[in-house]
Scaffold this motif. Structure first.
Motif, mmCIF file in Angstrom:
data_model
loop_
_atom_site.group_PDB
_atom_site.id
_atom_site.type_symbol
_atom_site.label_atom_id
_atom_site.label_comp_id
_atom_site.label_asym_id
_atom_site.label_seq_id
_atom_site.Cartn_x
_atom_site.Cartn_y
_atom_site.Cartn_z
ATOM 1 N N GLU A 27 27.713 -22.824 -18.546
ATOM 2 C CA GLU A 27 28.062 -24.068 -17.827
ATOM 3 C C GLU A 27 26.871 -25.006 -17.676
ATOM 4 O OE1 GLU A 27 31.164 -24.512 -16.446
ATOM 5 O OE2 GLU A 27 31.839 -22.549 -17.159
ATOM 6 N N VAL A 28 25.675 -24.435 -17.676
ATOM 7 C CA VAL A 28 24.520 -25.206 -17.210
ATOM 8 C C VAL A 28 24.173 -26.377 -18.133
ATOM 9 C CG1 VAL A 28 22.722 -23.653 -18.151
ATOM 10 C CG2 VAL A 28 22.257 -24.978 -16.110
ATOM 11 N N GLN A 29 24.391 -26.198 -19.411
ATOM 12 C CA GLN A 29 24.065 -27.287 -20.347
ATOM 13 C C GLN A 29 24.959 -28.498 -20.121
ATOM 14 O OE1 GLN A 29 24.110 -25.875 -24.362
ATOM 15 N NE2 GLN A 29 21.880 -26.046 -24.527
ATOM 16 N N ALA A 30 26.246 -28.244 -19.893
ATOM 17 C CA ALA A 30 27.191 -29.346 -19.681
ATOM 18 C C ALA A 30 26.859 -30.079 -18.377
ATOM 19 C CB ALA A 30 28.620 -28.810 -19.657
ATOM 20 N N ILE A 31 26.501 -29.333 -17.328
ATOM 21 C CA ILE A 31 26.137 -29.969 -16.052
ATOM 22 C C ILE A 31 24.877 -30.808 -16.241
ATOM 23 C CG2 ILE A 31 25.319 -29.505 -13.696
ATOM 24 C CD1 ILE A 31 27.214 -27.057 -13.690
ATOM 25 N N ASN A 32 23.921 -30.256 -16.969
ATOM 26 C CA ASN A 32 22.679 -30.985 -17.238
ATOM 27 C C ASN A 32 22.972 -32.294 -17.981
ATOM 28 O OD1 ASN A 32 19.880 -31.397 -17.370
ATOM 29 N ND2 ASN A 32 19.815 -30.543 -19.428
ATOM 30 N N ALA A 33 23.831 -32.230 -18.990
ATOM 31 C CA ALA A 33 24.133 -33.428 -19.783
ATOM 32 C C ALA A 33 24.823 -34.483 -18.912
ATOM 33 C CB ALA A 33 25.012 -33.053 -20.974
#
Ligand code: AKG
Length: 283
Positions: A27-33
């Motif tokens: 999930e973390v990459q999508a939240i970061n983006a």
């Protein structure tokens, strides 16, 4: 000893702990983006950022660090993790039930950003209009967390901390400790490291500083602070009478965090709503 007891002891001893894997790797990459996109369309002009780096001679910001204030108003996908039991159990071990979140700023430390100054967070940072005057009492009154949306290491600029400094009754933010240069290397400093998705949890008294990002990618994080329900946060609210009296009329720097919009609040996960209800705005 339970996991939460161990983490609480670590915070009591060192001033901080790292809880890994709170935001799942998937999930973390999508939240970061999502946060980076919101930051890009909302960030203040760089002149403003630079002008705000000093107030009355005190350093309060860091060149090369882009800030999206109160990110929860733009992005809500990270909210369920702020109420994750692995973090909230630590907060409740110190404060009991009904903790409140006082800030959700997103920071992107751009490659080559400057190193920041040694400080403790509110209410201990003496450069802030509202603060507990040093020497302050030896009690945990506020917990700060830094959520790693990209990996934290010495190279990427993992937060600098001075382990054990949370028990000291003052911090050098305002330049009032002649024996400490608040912009220099401290002998016992270390970087906090962890994979993306981890949360650094620390006693807000802990001396810490922004580290230089020597990688070629932004180092992105969410700054989230947890307060007990009885700690007065009104001075942060734009337009409040306390803010006018303590910050605006004397013309002293004081952090502020916009109200959470009703629209953002309504889209929060149910478990996150109690953490934000006190900061709900009219719109
Ligand atoms: O982003 C960091 O590593 C440090 C942030 C910081 O100094 C703060 O939130 O007070």
């Amino acid at each position: 000893m339970s996991a939460v007891d161990a983490l609480q002891r670590q915070i009591e001893r060192d001033g901080f702990c790292v809880v890994e894997g709170v935001i799942p790797a998937g999930e973390v990459q999508a939240i970061n983006a999502e946060l980076l996109a919101a930051l890009e369309s909302n960030r203040e002009p760089s002149e403003g950022e630079l002008a705000k780096t000093r107030s009355r001679g005190h350093r309060i910001g860091t060149p090369g660090v882009a800030v999206l204030k109160q990110a929860i108003n733009e992005v809500q996908s990270f909210a369920p993790y702020l109420a994750d039991r692995r973090v909230l159990d630590i907060v409740e071990a110190f404060f009991g039930a009904w903790a409140r979140i006082s800030c959700t700023d997103c920071v992107a430390n751009m490659p080559g950003n400057a190193r920041g100054y040694w400080h403790a967070d509110w209410p201990y940072n003496q450069t802030n209009a509202s603060h507990i005057p040093a020497p302050y009492p030896d009690a945990v009154l506020h917990l700060s967390t830094i959520w790693m949306l990209t990996p934290f290491s010495a190279e990427t600029g993992g937060t600098l901390v001075v382990p054990g400094s949370h028990r000291w009754p003052r911090n050098p933010a305002a330049g009032d400790m002649p024996e400490v240069d608040n912009e220099a290397v401290y002998p016992t400093e270390r970087h906090v490291e962890g994979p993306a998705g981890s949360a650094l949890v620390y006693d807000s008294r802990l001396w810490h500083a922004v580290a230089a990002n020597r990688s070629d990618q932004p180092r992105v994080a969410l700054i989230v602070r947890y307060a007990p329900w009885w700690l007065n946060l009104d001075v942060f609210m734009p337009g409040s009478e306390e803010r006018k009296m303590i910050v605006e009329e004397p013309g002293i720097f004081g952090s502020s965090y916009p109200a959470v919009s009703r629209e953002a609040y309504e889209s929060l996960a149910d478990e996150a709503k109690p953490l934000f209800r006190h900061w709900l705005g009219a719109r």
